[in-house]
Design a protein around this motif. Sequence first.
Motif, PDB file in Angstrom:
ATOM      1  N   VAL A   9       2.637   4.270  -7.024  1.00 33.44           N
ATOM      2  CA  VAL A   9       2.670   2.861  -6.239  1.00 33.44           C
ATOM      3  C   VAL A   9       3.092   1.869  -7.535  1.00 33.44           C
ATOM      4  N   HIS A  26       8.419 -11.320   2.739  1.00 32.26           N
ATOM      5  CA  HIS A  26       7.039 -11.297   2.252  1.00 32.26           C
ATOM      6  C   HIS A  26       6.584 -12.813   2.253  1.00 32.26           C
ATOM      7  N   ALA A  51      -4.422  -5.525  -1.568  1.00 27.14           N
ATOM      8  CA  ALA A  51      -3.035  -5.138  -1.748  1.00 27.14           C
ATOM      9  C   ALA A  51      -2.265  -6.553  -1.564  1.00 27.14           C
ATOM     10  N   THR A  52      -2.416  -7.511  -2.450  1.00 21.46           N
ATOM     11  CA  THR A  52      -1.692  -8.806  -2.334  1.00 21.46           C
ATOM     12  C   THR A  52      -0.270  -8.743  -2.580  1.00 21.46           C
ATOM     13  N   GLY A  53       0.204  -7.891  -3.399  1.00 20.74           N
ATOM     14  CA  GLY A  53       1.702  -7.873  -3.677  1.00 20.74           C
ATOM     15  C   GLY A  53       1.985  -9.279  -4.317  1.00 20.74           C
ATOM     16  N   THR A  57       0.047 -13.885   0.997  1.00 24.86           N
ATOM     17  CA  THR A  57      -1.030 -14.145   2.059  1.00 24.86           C
ATOM     18  C   THR A  57      -2.328 -14.684   1.581  1.00 24.86           C
ATOM     19  N   ASP A  72      -4.976  -5.848  -6.083  1.00 25.64           N
ATOM     20  CA  ASP A  72      -4.092  -4.967  -6.093  1.00 25.64           C
ATOM     21  C   ASP A  72      -4.209  -4.018  -7.142  1.00 25.64           C
ATOM     22  N   LEU A  73      -3.486  -2.823  -6.889  1.00 30.03           N
ATOM     23  CA  LEU A  73      -3.678  -1.678  -7.592  1.00 30.03           C
ATOM     24  C   LEU A  73      -2.720  -1.698  -8.870  1.00 30.03           C
ATOM     25  N   THR A  74      -1.795  -2.645  -8.861  1.00 28.28           N
ATOM     26  CA  THR A  74      -0.538  -2.731  -9.692  1.00 28.28           C
ATOM     27  C   THR A  74      -0.639  -4.199 -10.622  1.00 28.28           C
ATOM     28  N   MET A  77       1.760  -6.680 -10.412  1.00 31.23           N
ATOM     29  CA  MET A  77       1.923  -7.417  -9.238  1.00 31.23           C
ATOM     30  C   MET A  77       0.931  -8.804  -9.622  1.00 31.23           C
ATOM     31  N   ALA A  98      -7.789  -3.866  -8.191  1.00 32.07           N
ATOM     32  CA  ALA A  98      -8.688  -2.878  -7.638  1.00 32.07           C
ATOM     33  C   ALA A  98      -7.818  -1.971  -6.550  1.00 32.07           C
ATOM     34  N   ASP A  99      -8.208  -0.710  -6.660  1.00 32.19           N
ATOM     35  CA  ASP A  99      -7.980  -0.010  -5.798  1.00 32.19           C
ATOM     36  C   ASP A  99      -8.552  -0.029  -4.342  1.00 32.19           C
ATOM     37  N   VAL A 100      -8.024  -0.161  -3.353  1.00 32.19           N
ATOM     38  CA  VAL A 100      -8.576  -0.274  -2.080  1.00 32.19           C
ATOM     39  C   VAL A 100      -9.513   0.839  -1.702  1.00 32.19           C
ATOM     40  N   ARG A 116      -1.830  -6.967   4.304  1.00 27.76           N
ATOM     41  CA  ARG A 116      -0.416  -7.401   5.199  1.00 27.76           C
ATOM     42  C   ARG A 116       0.508  -6.625   4.362  1.00 27.76           C
ATOM     43  N   ILE A 117       1.123  -5.537   4.989  1.00 26.04           N
ATOM     44  CA  ILE A 117       2.381  -4.906   4.976  1.00 26.04           C
ATOM     45  C   ILE A 117       2.132  -3.944   3.552  1.00 26.04           C
TER      46      ILE A 117
HETATM   47  C1  LIG Z   1       4.448  -4.815   0.037  1.00 23.24           C
HETATM   48  S1  LIG Z   1       3.310  -5.210  -1.194  1.00 23.24           S
HETATM   49  C2  LIG Z   1       2.220  -6.297  -0.300  1.00 23.24           C
HETATM   50  C3  LIG Z   1       2.590  -7.401   0.267  1.00 23.24           C
HETATM   51  C4  LIG Z   1       1.891  -8.682   0.539  1.00 23.24           C
HETATM   52  N1  LIG Z   1       0.350  -8.156   0.868  1.00 23.24           N
HETATM   53  C5  LIG Z   1       2.241  -9.833   1.179  1.00 23.24           C
HETATM   54  O1  LIG Z   1       1.547 -10.280   2.281  1.00 23.24           O
HETATM   55  O2  LIG Z   1       3.142 -10.198   0.903  1.00 23.24           O
HETATM   56  C6  LIG Z   1       2.525  -3.657  -1.482  1.00 23.24           C
HETATM   57  C7  LIG Z   1       1.319  -3.783  -2.210  1.00 23.24           C
HETATM   58  O3  LIG Z   1       0.373  -2.616  -1.996  1.00 23.24           O
HETATM   59  C8  LIG Z   1      -0.304  -2.341  -3.312  1.00 23.24           C
HETATM   60  N2  LIG Z   1      -1.069  -1.207  -3.118  1.00 23.24           N
HETATM   61  C9  LIG Z   1      -0.480   0.196  -2.828  1.00 23.24           C
HETATM   62  N3  LIG Z   1      -1.559   1.003  -2.801  1.00 23.24           N
HETATM   63  C10 LIG Z   1      -2.613   0.288  -3.046  1.00 23.24           C
HETATM   64  C11 LIG Z   1      -4.113   0.754  -3.227  1.00 23.24           C
HETATM   65  N4  LIG Z   1      -4.454   1.960  -3.034  1.00 23.24           N
HETATM   66  N5  LIG Z   1      -4.848  -0.417  -3.588  1.00 23.24           N
HETATM   67  C12 LIG Z   1      -4.568  -1.272  -3.712  1.00 23.24           C
HETATM   68  N6  LIG Z   1      -3.335  -1.923  -3.599  1.00 23.24           N
HETATM   69  C13 LIG Z   1      -2.348  -0.957  -3.317  1.00 23.24           C
HETATM   70  C14 LIG Z   1       0.908  -2.384  -4.269  1.00 23.24           C
HETATM   71  O4  LIG Z   1       0.529  -2.425  -5.382  1.00 23.24           O
HETATM   72  C15 LIG Z   1       1.729  -3.310  -3.721  1.00 23.24           C
HETATM   73  O5  LIG Z   1       1.615  -4.638  -4.564  1.00 23.24           O
END
Ligand SMILES: C[S@@+](CC[C@H](N)C(=O)[O-])C[C@H]1O[C@@H](n2cnc3c(N)ncnc32)[C@H](O)[C@@H]1O
Length: 258
Positions: A9, A26, A51-53, A57, A72-74, A77, A98-100, A116-117
Amino acid sequence: MRVDQKQQVQAQFGPSAEAYVRSPGHAGGPDLDRLVAWGRQRGAARVLDVATGGGHTALAFAEFTPTVVATDLTEPMLRAARGFAAGRGMAAIGYLAADVDALPFDDASFGVVTCRIAAHHFPTLPAALRQITRVLEPGGSLLLQDILGHEDPECAAFILEVERRRDPSHVRSVPRREWVALLEATGLTVMDGTVLPKVRPWEEWTGRSRMSPQARADLDRFVLSAPPRCRDAFAFIVVDGRIASFTDRMLLLRADRS
Ligand SMILES: C[S@@+](CC[C@H](N)C(=O)[O-])C[C@H]1O[C@@H](n2cnc3c(N)ncnc32)[C@H](O)[C@@H]1O
């Protein structure tokens, strides 16, 4: 396997962070409008965006919520999302890596959690939902949006292969009935729901994940040689032998903690 998936990820999203901030799909649409309408209807002093990306949102909810925290995990991001929000004059959102599966918040500390997504990247949905439910106050709402899983096994296998070739950190998109069962098993009650189409322009969608030219050519061949019923299930548009777009169905659910 789980650790590898989370590293995947971060490897996938870190270098694409700015592309997610810029992504029109997005940035908004009837799907984000629906989540915002539920959020406004319900109201909450504190909202957590998991997972705010690119942060769209969180930004939308910060328009009408006193406190918004985005996780978000990343980390790249989060930096990109923070920069984007600051550029919009919305500096008050809190950003936290933070990891979900391990949310660093007290029990019952948010009135609304949005996600979201992103859930199709979570390796263990029951664990993620337990964390989300734990941080929701009693009566609080999860506003969830994710790619709807297809009920037909052949179509589901086709789109899973497409998704994983484009982004190896994709785990799985879940059908509606399974989502409802997962939410209810975690102590959430589904209050409302809808399904909305989201068109994925092919160049933009494949480009955002930085596929190599070879991987992209292989993916195109895979799609073009798939059974027509699978392409049709996702409304693939092919013009002069080239893929122009396909359409995901987005599942949106409001589920409340009892
Ligand atoms: C497509 S983006 C999210 C889009 C965003 N929520 C929006 O409304 O535009 C997916 C996100 O999920 C995050 N993600 C994936 N696995 C995760 C986890 N285990 N914990 C937290 N975030 C995670 C990724 O790092 C990425 O930033």
